[in-house]
Scaffold this motif. Structure first.
Motif, PDB file in Angstrom:
ATOM      1  N   VAL A 224      57.644   9.201  63.268  1.00 34.32           N
ATOM      2  CA  VAL A 224      58.486   8.589  64.223  1.00 34.32           C
ATOM      3  C   VAL A 224      58.606   7.169  64.058  1.00 34.32           C
ATOM      4  CG1 VAL A 224      58.256  10.558  65.740  1.00 34.32           C
ATOM      5  CG2 VAL A 224      56.594   8.688  65.956  1.00 34.32           C
ATOM      6  N   ASN A 225      59.765   6.821  64.449  1.00 36.22           N
ATOM      7  CA  ASN A 225      59.732   5.126  64.106  1.00 36.22           C
ATOM      8  C   ASN A 225      58.745   4.363  64.822  1.00 36.22           C
ATOM      9  OD1 ASN A 225      62.371   5.622  62.872  1.00 36.22           O
ATOM     10  ND2 ASN A 225      63.623   5.549  64.631  1.00 36.22           N
ATOM     11  N   LEU A 226      58.222   4.776  65.770  1.00 40.43           N
ATOM     12  CA  LEU A 226      57.075   4.116  66.306  1.00 40.43           C
ATOM     13  C   LEU A 226      56.119   3.704  65.572  1.00 40.43           C
ATOM     14  CD1 LEU A 226      55.607   2.936  69.143  1.00 40.43           C
ATOM     15  CD2 LEU A 226      54.804   5.444  69.278  1.00 40.43           C
ATOM     16  N   PHE A 227      55.654   4.850  64.667  1.00 38.39           N
ATOM     17  CA  PHE A 227      54.554   4.579  63.849  1.00 38.39           C
ATOM     18  C   PHE A 227      54.932   4.209  62.366  1.00 38.39           C
ATOM     19  CE2 PHE A 227      53.276   8.088  66.878  1.00 38.39           C
ATOM     20  CZ  PHE A 227      52.494   7.404  67.382  1.00 38.39           C
ATOM     21  N   ASP A 232      54.288   0.536  57.552  1.00 40.12           N
ATOM     22  CA  ASP A 232      54.934  -0.217  56.712  1.00 40.12           C
ATOM     23  C   ASP A 232      54.188  -1.583  56.824  1.00 40.12           C
ATOM     24  OD1 ASP A 232      56.453   1.806  55.811  1.00 40.12           O
ATOM     25  OD2 ASP A 232      58.259   1.114  56.863  1.00 40.12           O
ATOM     26  N   GLN A 233      54.103  -2.286  57.972  1.00 42.12           N
ATOM     27  CA  GLN A 233      53.536  -3.698  58.017  1.00 42.12           C
ATOM     28  C   GLN A 233      52.055  -3.651  57.738  1.00 42.12           C
ATOM     29  OE1 GLN A 233      55.004  -6.402  58.784  1.00 42.12           O
ATOM     30  NE2 GLN A 233      53.142  -7.694  58.897  1.00 42.12           N
ATOM     31  N   LEU A 234      51.362  -2.703  58.018  1.00 42.91           N
ATOM     32  CA  LEU A 234      50.136  -2.332  57.704  1.00 42.91           C
ATOM     33  C   LEU A 234      49.721  -2.436  56.248  1.00 42.91           C
ATOM     34  CD1 LEU A 234      47.031  -1.985  58.552  1.00 42.91           C
ATOM     35  CD2 LEU A 234      47.253   0.390  58.585  1.00 42.91           C
ATOM     36  N   LYS A 235      50.415  -1.469  55.467  1.00 39.40           N
ATOM     37  CA  LYS A 235      50.535  -1.663  54.202  1.00 39.40           C
ATOM     38  C   LYS A 235      50.540  -2.943  53.510  1.00 39.40           C
ATOM     39  CE  LYS A 235      51.837   1.729  51.568  1.00 39.40           C
ATOM     40  NZ  LYS A 235      52.632   2.681  50.723  1.00 39.40           N
ATOM     41  N   ARG A 236      51.478  -3.587  53.971  1.00 43.44           N
ATOM     42  CA  ARG A 236      51.850  -4.925  53.363  1.00 43.44           C
ATOM     43  C   ARG A 236      50.942  -6.169  53.823  1.00 43.44           C
ATOM     44  NH1 ARG A 236      57.326  -3.910  55.368  1.00 43.44           N
ATOM     45  NH2 ARG A 236      56.612  -4.862  57.435  1.00 43.44           N
ATOM     46  N   GLN A 237      50.205  -5.993  54.696  1.00 42.50           N
ATOM     47  CA  GLN A 237      48.985  -6.943  55.084  1.00 42.50           C
ATOM     48  C   GLN A 237      47.953  -6.654  54.233  1.00 42.50           C
ATOM     49  OE1 GLN A 237      50.265  -8.305  59.710  1.00 42.50           O
ATOM     50  NE2 GLN A 237      48.258  -8.502  58.894  1.00 42.50           N
ATOM     51  N   LEU A 238      47.766  -5.195  54.318  1.00 40.28           N
ATOM     52  CA  LEU A 238      46.472  -4.779  53.431  1.00 40.28           C
ATOM     53  C   LEU A 238      46.523  -5.450  51.956  1.00 40.28           C
ATOM     54  CD1 LEU A 238      45.776  -1.252  54.598  1.00 40.28           C
ATOM     55  CD2 LEU A 238      44.369  -2.939  55.225  1.00 40.28           C
ATOM     56  N   ALA A 239      47.601  -5.208  51.470  1.00 39.32           N
ATOM     57  CA  ALA A 239      48.107  -5.636  49.920  1.00 39.32           C
ATOM     58  C   ALA A 239      47.809  -7.264  49.981  1.00 39.32           C
ATOM     59  CB  ALA A 239      49.333  -5.238  49.831  1.00 39.32           C
ATOM     60  N   GLN A 240      48.279  -7.964  50.916  1.00 42.01           N
ATOM     61  CA  GLN A 240      48.008  -9.412  51.048  1.00 42.01           C
ATOM     62  C   GLN A 240      46.588  -9.861  50.954  1.00 42.01           C
ATOM     63  OE1 GLN A 240      50.662 -10.669  54.125  1.00 42.01           O
ATOM     64  NE2 GLN A 240      52.726 -10.074  52.921  1.00 42.01           N
ATOM     65  N   SER A 241      45.870  -9.053  51.779  1.00 39.87           N
ATOM     66  CA  SER A 241      44.559  -9.315  51.951  1.00 39.87           C
ATOM     67  C   SER A 241      43.573  -8.755  50.551  1.00 39.87           C
ATOM     68  CB  SER A 241      44.003  -8.670  53.183  1.00 39.87           C
ATOM     69  OG  SER A 241      44.677  -9.114  54.390  1.00 39.87           O
ATOM     70  N   GLY A 242      44.395  -8.288  49.522  1.00 41.67           N
ATOM     71  CA  GLY A 242      43.448  -7.985  48.442  1.00 41.67           C
ATOM     72  C   GLY A 242      42.793  -6.430  48.879  1.00 41.67           C
ATOM     73  N   LEU A 243      43.164  -5.711  49.818  1.00 40.00           N
ATOM     74  CA  LEU A 243      42.726  -4.358  50.253  1.00 40.00           C
ATOM     75  C   LEU A 243      43.637  -3.486  49.483  1.00 40.00           C
ATOM     76  CD1 LEU A 243      41.448  -5.159  53.872  1.00 40.00           C
ATOM     77  CD2 LEU A 243      40.075  -5.219  51.787  1.00 40.00           C
ATOM     78  N   ASN A 244      43.165  -2.145  49.422  1.00 38.03           N
ATOM     79  CA  ASN A 244      43.974  -1.222  48.838  1.00 38.03           C
ATOM     80  C   ASN A 244      44.164  -0.178  49.692  1.00 38.03           C
ATOM     81  OD1 ASN A 244      43.709  -2.488  46.255  1.00 38.03           O
ATOM     82  ND2 ASN A 244      41.619  -1.825  46.056  1.00 38.03           N
ATOM     83  N   VAL A 245      45.191   0.550  49.599  1.00 37.02           N
ATOM     84  CA  VAL A 245      45.622   1.712  50.361  1.00 37.02           C
ATOM     85  C   VAL A 245      45.562   2.760  49.087  1.00 37.02           C
ATOM     86  CG1 VAL A 245      47.370   3.130  51.687  1.00 37.02           C
ATOM     87  CG2 VAL A 245      46.899   0.812  52.204  1.00 37.02           C
ATOM     88  N   ILE A 246      44.605   3.516  49.127  1.00 40.26           N
ATOM     89  CA  ILE A 246      44.571   4.461  47.822  1.00 40.26           C
ATOM     90  C   ILE A 246      45.092   5.842  48.059  1.00 40.26           C
ATOM     91  CG2 ILE A 246      42.455   3.107  47.241  1.00 40.26           C
ATOM     92  CD1 ILE A 246      40.830   5.838  47.795  1.00 40.26           C
ATOM     93  N   SER A 247      45.518   6.206  49.327  1.00 46.34           N
ATOM     94  CA  SER A 247      46.064   7.463  49.349  1.00 46.34           C
ATOM     95  C   SER A 247      47.452   7.403  48.763  1.00 46.34           C
ATOM     96  CB  SER A 247      46.365   7.851  50.934  1.00 46.34           C
ATOM     97  OG  SER A 247      46.826   7.045  51.710  1.00 46.34           O
ATOM     98  N   SER A 248      47.944   8.552  48.112  1.00 45.81           N
ATOM     99  CA  SER A 248      49.393   8.611  47.535  1.00 45.81           C
ATOM    100  C   SER A 248      50.484   8.357  48.603  1.00 45.81           C
ATOM    101  CB  SER A 248      49.445   9.881  46.981  1.00 45.81           C
ATOM    102  OG  SER A 248      49.124  10.947  47.591  1.00 45.81           O
ATOM    103  N   GLY A 249      50.795   7.209  48.831  1.00 38.90           N
ATOM    104  CA  GLY A 249      51.913   7.100  49.677  1.00 38.90           C
ATOM    105  C   GLY A 249      51.409   7.337  51.120  1.00 38.90           C
TER     106      GLY A 249
END
Length: 868
Positions: A224-227, A232-249
């Motif tokens: 749902v759009n709420l989440f 999307d924003q969480l993934k961007r900030q994690l990448a900018q902080s040098g952290l990794n989202v390792i799940s497949s998408g």
């Protein structure tokens, strides 16, 4: 009191119930309830049905100050999700009515008006919310215009209502709708909220992950759009902080995809899981996670704090022993959520805040005492959005403050009673009044910024009490505009994680045995280099040492020390230092390797150039163009300066970072991620380009060194002939490059093997170079303390040369320029004698031309001796 037919139902309106005898009010409510039961339709009610079980309570609490009874009415529409499987919020209705009562009876706000609220069930869904909204603004149903809307409580219902409200110039103030989409001012120009957007939880997520040293997370997102926007924003900030989202998408959750989502997380190896889902989905996920032992202490789960107060305890209607839509009992569900974390928009006031005065009549303690008594009499369960009640109370006050502030801004002759849906002036004034707004409510300071409340997030953890039940405890907060957490309530990492912070990975490190071994060898090597330095300096005037250019030797020793130190730097990783220090170490490795190479190889190349120049130039050229030590030292300094300039530019432009790459390894009980630390730059492409250019530059120096080594290999004085040393250094450096290339392709994950092979080649190269340069000198001085030079004839035997400075020479000291000139002449003399002997052996005695060449060589040799 009136009963109004509606589309598919009726509305029971008891707005002025306070003037009616209690028994009469009760009688009418009972009659209306019977009528609803007979018609069997869904009601749009104020005092009964979905939003209120006991109409008598709310009617009694709705009594209006007699002084205001006949004054113009300002009507608010409350849209609350009273019945829904996802967000049941019947507790919002009595909180809203408490605010209306306080404003009417105990507040100086809106003194010339009487405030009332119509409550409808939005059901946390777009269609019922829009239907209720249209029903209430219909002039055939409601002659009094709606001045403002409080709600809807759910974002999915708030979006269509807020979009429609703009066309009727209505202000919408929600206390619980947190979707980031509602921040779009162009789409929702009249929407405000007394809570912050869920985007604010992204900062809290990132801060929490960094606080506990975690490196990778899995994100579960309900479709749902709420989440989706939050993820999307969480993934961007994690990448900018040098952290990794390792799940497949992203994993999109719906009622049929719980098992694949858990499979995705388990296979990815992630141990930190962030859930962007509704509470019914959270219950299903926790139950599935418990069935696979994917719970604390092996996993850490994070969820929203705006769920119902005991959201995990939602029993199945047909089987009270299990949780609805799951296979878990209550005890199993509680064990699954134990030590999980949540991000709370609705923080519990601190001890000092509970009794602090406010602008809304009640202190937090007084509000909760009154509200708790009401819901006790109403017999509401904890899952009735009780924790959000204080925010609804403040939202009603927020609307009242804004309306009261707007009175002074209205055109002359206009009052709030003149409001209608066509007049945009009222809308603009209301918006202006709400845009710059601040007051102290029962939830703390309400500061409106960009049409929503400035975030004040609290972090909570579900813990087991001594009696075995589960309760949430606040342990930290993220201050407004803050980037790091602040512990609250005397909490600390040891109270949050009594057994130590859970690790999200098994981090791969270089074996400490290898580091200790190579560190010890490097230490011994540095001591050996220091001994060579002292020997070189103290014996620099001995002919045998002087012939090797002692000042250049000092540079070689310095380069060797850099390489020895670099071997230790390559063995330092996250086990022995922090990530921040490791970033500095990554840069130091490159600097030490580059400068060490230039200092080690540059002087050998410079000496080979001088020997080549002496051997290939005529005596006249030698007299006119002398190569002095300072010129060779300057050549080495230029090489080092080039290294420093390039490295400085690269370091400033493309900062080095520690890149954490994940590898999955099999362990008993499941797969475990293993992290490998890799020194990398922020721009991998640019880094690759400059590394290639840097290697080409160093490779050219090696090729030039090989050329001069081959050209001077026949010089018969060991101390002048560095060709073997240069050749050995080139071979070793080439081997190291080949090995590193091999490691990069085939042994990238084998840190011990990688370090062992690379360190061995580095130690071998620098140690052998030092030995080849200094051990022969030490041995020669031990055998002959005078330090006379020796020439190797064709048979390989050693012969004494003409002394550079005979012992009987009347001058015992020379100037620096004279010493350099003597050294060059001596080198030429030795070379010419060696060449003459070779010609004699190869040429027959009766060859007249050979004799002529021999006489020429003898003549040049004689001239050189005369010059010397």
């Amino acid at each position: 009191f009136r009963i109004i037919p509606g589309n598919g139902g009726i509305a029971v309106n008891c707005r002025w119930c306070g003037d009616i005898v209690k028994s009469s009010c009760a009688m009418w409510c009972v009659l209306s309830a019977i009528l609803l039961l007979v018609i069997r339709t869904e009601g749009l009610l104020l005092c009964d049905g979905d939003c209120m079980d006991n109409p008598l309570e709310i009617c009694n609490k709705s009594a209006v100050d007699p002084a205001r009874l006949n004054r113009p009415v300002i009507t608010l529409l409350g849209l609350f999700p009273c019945t829904t499987t996802r967000f049941r919020a019947r507790g919002l209705t009595p909180a809203a009515q408490m605010a209306v009562n306080q404003i009417n009876n105990h507040s100086p706000l809106l003194p010339d008006f009487r405030l009332q609220m119509l409550v409808n069930n939005s059901m946390c869904a777009p269609l019922p919310a829009v239907r209720s909204y249209i029903f209430q603004i219909d002039p055939d149903h409601n002659q009094q215009p709606i001045h403002a809307i409080v709600g809807p409580g759910c974002s999915s219902a708030a979006q269509p209502v807020a979009e429609l409200a703009n066309f009727f110039n209505l202000i919408v103030v929600s206390s619980t709708a947190t979707s980031p989409a509602l921040s779009n001012e162009a789409r929702f120009p009249t929407f405000f909220r007394s809570i912050s957007s869920d985007i604010s939880t992204v900062d809290a997520n990132v801060a929490l992950i960094r606080q506990f040293g975690w490196h990778q997370v899995a994100i579960i997102t309900e479709n749902v759009n709420l989440f989706l926007e939050v993820s999307d924003q969480l993934k961007r900030q994690l990448a900018q902080s040098g952290l990794n989202v390792i799940s497949s998408g992203l994993s999109y959750f719906d009622s049929s995809s719980g098992i694949p989502v858990i499979d995705t997380i388990q296979n990815s190896g992630a141990r930190i899981v962030i859930m962007n889902v509704f509470e019914d989905s959270a219950r299903q996920l926790f139950c599935l996670a418990r069935s696979r032992n994917m719970i604390f202490p092996h996993f850490v789960w994070m969820s929203y704090g705006w769920y119902s107060q005991r959201w995990w305890d939602d029993r199945d209607r047909d089987n009270n022993s299990i949780i609805a839509n799951t296979n878990c009992t209550l005890s199993q569900m509680e064990s699954a959520i134990e030590r999980s974390l949540s991000f709370h928009h609705f923080p519990t006031p601190t001890e000092s805040e509970r009794t602090a005065p406010t602008d809304v009549n009640f202190t937090p303690n007084e509000f909760w005492e009154n509200f708790t008594e009401i819901i006790r009499r109403l017999d509401y369960s904890p899952n009735e959005a009780i924790s959000q009640a204080s925010y609804v109370y403040d939202a009603v006050w927020m609307v009242a403050f804004a309306l009261n502030k707007s009175i002074a801004k209205l055109p002359p002759g206009k009052t709030l009673a003149d409001f209608n849906y066509e007049n945009t002036d009222f809308r603009d004034i209301f918006i202006q009044s709400l845009s710059t707004f601040q007051f102290t409510g029962v939830t703390g300071d309400v500061v409106i910024n960009n049409r929503e409340r400035q975030p004040n997030l609290r972090m909570e953890q579900y813990r087991r009490l001594p009696n075995g039940t589960i309760k949430s405890f606040e342990f930290a907060m993220l201050p407004p505009s803050g980037s790091s957490l602040r512990y609250t309530n005397n909490e600390s990492p040891s109270t949050v994680w009594p057994g130590g912070t859970p690790s999200d990975v098994e981090r791969d490190h270089i074996d400490l045995g290898w580091l200790a071994l190579y560190g010890s060898i490097s230490g011994i090597g540095i001591v050996f280099a220091a001994v060579c330095f002292l020997f070189n300096f103290s014996c620099r005037r001995k002919p045998i040492v002087k012939a090797t250019s002692p000042y250049l030797n000092m540079l070689i020793i310095t380069g060797a020390i850099f390489i020895y130190a670099d071997v230790v730097l390559f063995g330092i990783d996250g086990r022995v230092t922090s990530d921040d220090v490791l970033k500095v170490t990554c840069n130091a490795r490159i600097w030490a390797a580059s400068i060490g190479f230039s200092l080690l190889f540059g002087p050998m190349l410079a000496k080979a150039v001088r020997v080549y120049f002496v051997v290939t130039r005529s005596q006249k050229d030698l007299k006119q163009r002398k190569i002095k030590d300072w010129q060779l030292i300057l050549f080495v300094v230029i090489l080092v300066a080039i290294d420093i300039g390039v490295l400085l530019i690269v370091t400033l432009i493309d900062a080095t970072r520690v890149k954490i790459e994940s590898r999955i390894i099999q362990r008993e009980g499941g797969e475990i991620p293993r992290l490998i630390e890799i020194c990398s730059a922020s721009d991998d492409t640019a880094t690759t380009i400059w590394i290639i250019l840097w290697l080409c530059y160093k490779g050219i120096l090696l090729l030039v060194g090989l050329f001069f080594a081959a050209a001077t290999q026949n010089v018969k004085i060991k101390e002048l002939n560095d060709s073997k040393t240069i050749a050995f250094a080139v071979y070793c450096i080439s081997a190291i490059s080949a090995v590193l290339t091999f490691i990069g392709f085939f042994l990238e994950e084998q840190l011990d093997e990688q370090y062992a092979i690379t360190g061995a080649f580095m130690l071998l190269t620098v140690t052998v170079v030092l030995c080849m340069i200094f051990l022969p000198q030490i041995k020669a001085l031990f055998e002959d303390p005078s330090g006379e030079l020796k020439i190797h004839d064709s048979t390989g035997s050693n012969q004494m040369s003409h002394s550079v400075v005979p012992k009987s020479h009347p001058l015992k000291t020379f100037s620096s320029e004279q010493e350099n000139h003597i050294q060059n002449l001596n080198t030429e003399l030795i070379s010419l004698r060696s060449e003459l002997n070779q010609l004699k052996r190869r040429t027959p005695k009766n060859d007249s031309s050979a004799k002529y060449r021999d006489n020429t060589k003898e003549h040049r040799t004689s001239n050189s001796e005369t010059t010397l």
